[in-house]
Design an enzyme around this catalytic site. Structure first.
Site, PDB file in Angstrom:
ATOM      1  N   GLY A  14      -6.887 -11.287  -5.733  1.00 40.74           N
ATOM      2  CA  GLY A  14      -6.228 -12.267  -4.866  1.00 40.74           C
ATOM      3  C   GLY A  14      -7.179 -12.789  -3.802  1.00 40.74           C
ATOM      4  O   GLY A  14      -7.146 -13.976  -3.446  1.00 40.74           O
ATOM      5  N   ARG A  44       4.576  -3.380  -5.126  1.00 38.89           N
ATOM      6  CA  ARG A  44       4.225  -2.003  -4.732  1.00 38.89           C
ATOM      7  C   ARG A  44       5.419  -1.196  -4.235  1.00 38.89           C
ATOM      8  O   ARG A  44       5.402   0.030  -4.333  1.00 38.89           O
ATOM      9  CB  ARG A  44       3.098  -2.006  -3.694  1.00 38.89           C
ATOM     10  CG  ARG A  44       1.763  -2.281  -4.351  1.00 38.89           C
ATOM     11  CD  ARG A  44       0.576  -2.031  -3.439  1.00 38.89           C
ATOM     12  NE  ARG A  44      -0.642  -2.272  -4.211  1.00 38.89           N
ATOM     13  CZ  ARG A  44      -1.802  -2.641  -3.688  1.00 38.89           C
ATOM     14  NH1 ARG A  44      -1.918  -2.808  -2.385  1.00 38.89           N
ATOM     15  NH2 ARG A  44      -2.853  -2.828  -4.463  1.00 38.89           N
ATOM     16  N   ARG A  66     -16.449 -11.430   1.345  1.00 38.74           N
ATOM     17  CA  ARG A  66     -16.852 -12.399   2.372  1.00 38.74           C
ATOM     18  C   ARG A  66     -18.368 -12.510   2.454  1.00 38.74           C
ATOM     19  O   ARG A  66     -18.919 -13.609   2.637  1.00 38.74           O
ATOM     20  CB  ARG A  66     -16.250 -12.001   3.716  1.00 38.74           C
ATOM     21  CG  ARG A  66     -14.733 -12.217   3.741  1.00 38.74           C
ATOM     22  CD  ARG A  66     -14.058 -11.360   4.775  1.00 38.74           C
ATOM     23  NE  ARG A  66     -12.663 -11.699   4.988  1.00 38.74           N
ATOM     24  CZ  ARG A  66     -11.641 -11.278   4.228  1.00 38.74           C
ATOM     25  NH1 ARG A  66     -11.867 -10.515   3.166  1.00 38.74           N
ATOM     26  NH2 ARG A  66     -10.394 -11.628   4.513  1.00 38.74           N
ATOM     27  N   ASP A 119      -2.737  -1.982   2.778  1.00 37.92           N
ATOM     28  CA  ASP A 119      -3.234  -1.482   1.487  1.00 37.92           C
ATOM     29  C   ASP A 119      -3.108   0.038   1.372  1.00 37.92           C
ATOM     30  O   ASP A 119      -3.321   0.596   0.294  1.00 37.92           O
ATOM     31  CB  ASP A 119      -4.697  -1.898   1.282  1.00 37.92           C
ATOM     32  CG  ASP A 119      -4.827  -3.409   1.086  1.00 37.92           C
ATOM     33  OD1 ASP A 119      -3.807  -4.054   0.750  1.00 37.92           O
ATOM     34  OD2 ASP A 119      -5.930  -3.941   1.281  1.00 37.92           O
ATOM     35  N   SER A 162     -13.060  -6.026   1.008  1.00 33.99           N
ATOM     36  CA  SER A 162     -12.815  -7.257   1.784  1.00 33.99           C
ATOM     37  C   SER A 162     -14.113  -7.818   2.342  1.00 33.99           C
ATOM     38  O   SER A 162     -14.360  -9.029   2.297  1.00 33.99           O
ATOM     39  CB  SER A 162     -11.892  -6.967   2.976  1.00 33.99           C
ATOM     40  OG  SER A 162     -10.585  -6.798   2.557  1.00 33.99           O
ATOM     41  N   SER A 208      -1.279 -12.606   6.971  1.00 35.09           N
ATOM     42  CA  SER A 208      -2.179 -12.526   5.821  1.00 35.09           C
ATOM     43  C   SER A 208      -3.586 -12.979   6.184  1.00 35.09           C
ATOM     44  O   SER A 208      -3.810 -14.140   6.544  1.00 35.09           O
ATOM     45  CB  SER A 208      -1.654 -13.400   4.668  1.00 35.09           C
ATOM     46  OG  SER A 208      -2.680 -13.617   3.727  1.00 35.09           O
TER      47      SER A 208
HETATM   48  C1  S3P Z   1      -7.267  -8.838   2.126  1.00 35.54           C
HETATM   49  C2  S3P Z   1      -6.102  -9.065   2.826  1.00 35.54           C
HETATM   50  C3  S3P Z   1      -4.843  -8.398   2.507  1.00 35.54           C
HETATM   51  C4  S3P Z   1      -5.069  -7.152   1.656  1.00 35.54           C
HETATM   52  C5  S3P Z   1      -6.003  -7.406   0.522  1.00 35.54           C
HETATM   53  C6  S3P Z   1      -7.352  -7.856   1.038  1.00 35.54           C
HETATM   54  C7  S3P Z   1      -8.469  -9.586   2.502  1.00 35.54           C
HETATM   55  O1  S3P Z   1      -4.038  -9.288   1.761  1.00 35.54           O
HETATM   56  O2  S3P Z   1      -3.835  -6.661   1.173  1.00 35.54           O
HETATM   57  O3  S3P Z   1      -6.184  -6.240  -0.250  1.00 35.54           O
HETATM   58  O4  S3P Z   1      -9.574  -9.211   2.056  1.00 35.54           O
HETATM   59  O5  S3P Z   1      -8.338 -10.543   3.268  1.00 35.54           O
HETATM   60  P1  S3P Z   1      -3.081 -10.382   2.460  1.00 35.54           P
HETATM   61  O6  S3P Z   1      -3.927 -11.365   3.155  1.00 35.54           O
HETATM   62  O7  S3P Z   1      -2.328 -11.004   1.321  1.00 35.54           O
HETATM   63  O8  S3P Z   1      -2.205  -9.592   3.370  1.00 35.54           O
END
Ligand code: S3P
Length: 433
Positions: free
Chosen positions: A91, A351, A24, A320, A20, A163
């Site tokens: 994602g 999941r 960023r 996660d 994460s 989220s």
């Molecule tokens: C993440 C946020 C989470 C997490 C993903 C990484 C991030 O997802 O499950 O692995 O880096 O902001 P969500 O924002 O969909 O909850």
């Protein structure tokens, strides 16, 4: 990949940089003025997707192992890509970059692999459209065509689901809005974007509300390049934490692990359930808290059934880690129940289904709910595991294989590279048979 049972795990482990935070770090460096130096960048397929997208947007990036030099182009310097931007399985790449692209004066197309193309994108299309962006999708799924028109409208947006990706997408878009953009989060989610924006010199205001927080940024805030070392990934540490906690005689030490309070739900739950985990050498690194994590396998005592029901805001704090927690649940007398985790159905795989199906294959007694599952203490038997192409399922069930009698085969084990390319080598190096 074949996995055999293990007696214990023992040793000191260096883990990859936090996924994460690495995403960023790359994105903010790209839109900053000046050159940023990122160390311990997550060498993972997901973060490579982010680097590739940024390069295709005209950002010059030099990668040398886990060191990344990003020559920022400033808020106005991204270039129209000539091809679709491939976010792979990630994602975070797709949802955060959409926020950046929504405010550009050019159009871009975002694509992803089969799993990412099934994941919900209406959750970012909604707020970005409110901000004036024009986004085409296939019924709320990728490919996304972002028809950039330049400056956006500032909004105040209340997250409909907990989220961090949606929050970050809106805050990033807010940098190209004409005024102050705010996100209200009723349930706290990981706050890496807010912390890192501050590290790049952006004034991020956070106000506590009766229920939750309101996070705001001002449009046009310039970012100044910086140097940072990414903490090691707590979500990667989780697999070794559970292996050591469950195998008596184990001792695993992991230095420099990120222990951001919005990510440490796993530790809270494991401690409550009798695991011996300790954090030492706590300090700040790149605006984040880090520590050395030590886990000793002493055998897990009994706890009250009520302690082993996980629900409410803590779930977002360990979202996660649920696959590996499910495996942990098979090893404790009380079993484990996780509810309020419906978001798991729209991760890299469904999941809840992936966990329930594979636990059953290993002889565990499991009940599936819409928003979670209950697993009883079970004597695991080696089985053929379907990773469903999901890195965290592949790694969680590899650890389950250490606890099982007989041989476990992980189909699609290569998906571990999405977050932790050296997972199997690292595990091998600490496994005692
Ligand atoms: C993440 C946020 C989470 C997490 C993903 C990484 C991030 O997802 O499950 O692995 O880096 O902001 P969500 O924002 O969909 O909850």
């Amino acid at each position: 990949m074949k996995i055999l049972s293990a007696r214990s795990v023992s040793g000191t482990i260096g883990l990859p940089g936090d996924k994460s935070i690495s995403h960023r770090a790359a994105m903010l460096s790209a839109i900053a003025d000046g050159t940023s130096n990122i160390h311990n960048f997550a060498a993972s397929e997901d973060c490579s997707s982010t680097l590739d997208c940024l390069s295709a947007l005209g950002v010059n990036i030099e990668l040398n192992g886990t060191a990344v030099l990003v020559h920022g182009v400033g808020l106005g310097g991204l270039k129209e890509p000539t091809n679709p931007l491939d976010c792979g399985n990630s994602g975070t790449t797709m949802r955060l970059i959409s926020g950046i692209l929504a405010g550009q004066p050019f159009s871009s197309t975002l694509i992803g692999d089969e799993s990412l193309s099934k994941r919900p994108m209406k959750r970012i299309i909604g707020p970005l459209s409110e901000m004036g962006a024009s986004i085409e999708s296939v019924d709320g799924h990728a490919p996304l065509i972002i028809n950039g028109r330049g400056a956006l409208r500032p909004i105040e947006y209340t997250l409909p689901v907990a989220s961090a990706q949606i929050k970050s997408c809106v805050l990033l878009a807010g940098l190209w809005a004409d005024g102050e953009t705010s996100v209200i989060e009723p349930v706290p989610t990981r706050d890496h974007t807010e912390r890192m924006l501050r590290g790049f010199g952006v004034d991020v205001t956070v106000r506590d509300l009766d229920k939750g927080k309101r996070v705001s940024v001002s449009g046009g805030s310039r970012l100044t390049a910086c140097d940072m070392t990414v903490p090691s990934d707590i979500s990667s540490a989780a697999f070794f934490v559970v292996a050591a906690a469950c195998l008596k005689g184990s001792r695993i030490v992991m230095p420099n692990v990120g222990i951001n309070p919005t990510r440490t739900g796993l530790f809270e739950v494991l401690r409550r359930l009798g695991a011996d985990t300790a954090l030492s050498d706590k300090r700040e690194q790149a605006g984040e808290l880090v520590a050395t994590v030590e886990v000793v396998g002493r055998g897990l005592g009994a706890v009250a059934q009520a302690e082993a029901i996980i629900d409410g805001p803590v779930v977002a704090n360990m979202i996660d880690e649920v696959p590996i927690l499910a495996v942990f649940g098979t090893q404790i007398e009380s079993g484990l129940e996780i509810r309020g985790a419906g978001e798991l159905r729209v991760k890299e795989s469904d999941r809840i289904h992936s966990i329930v199906e594979n636990l059953r294959r290993m002889n565990a007694n499991v009940t599936e709910y819409d928003d979670g599952f209950r697993v009883e203490r079970s004597h695991l038997k080696g089985a053929e595991i379907d990773s469903f192409g999901d890195h965290r399922i592949a790694m969680a069930f590899t650890i389950a294989g250490l606890f099982a009698t007989g041989e476990t085969t992980i189909l699609g084990a290569e998906s571990a590279a999405v977050s932790f390319p050296d997972f199997f080598e690292t595990l091998q190096s600490v496994t005692v048979r």
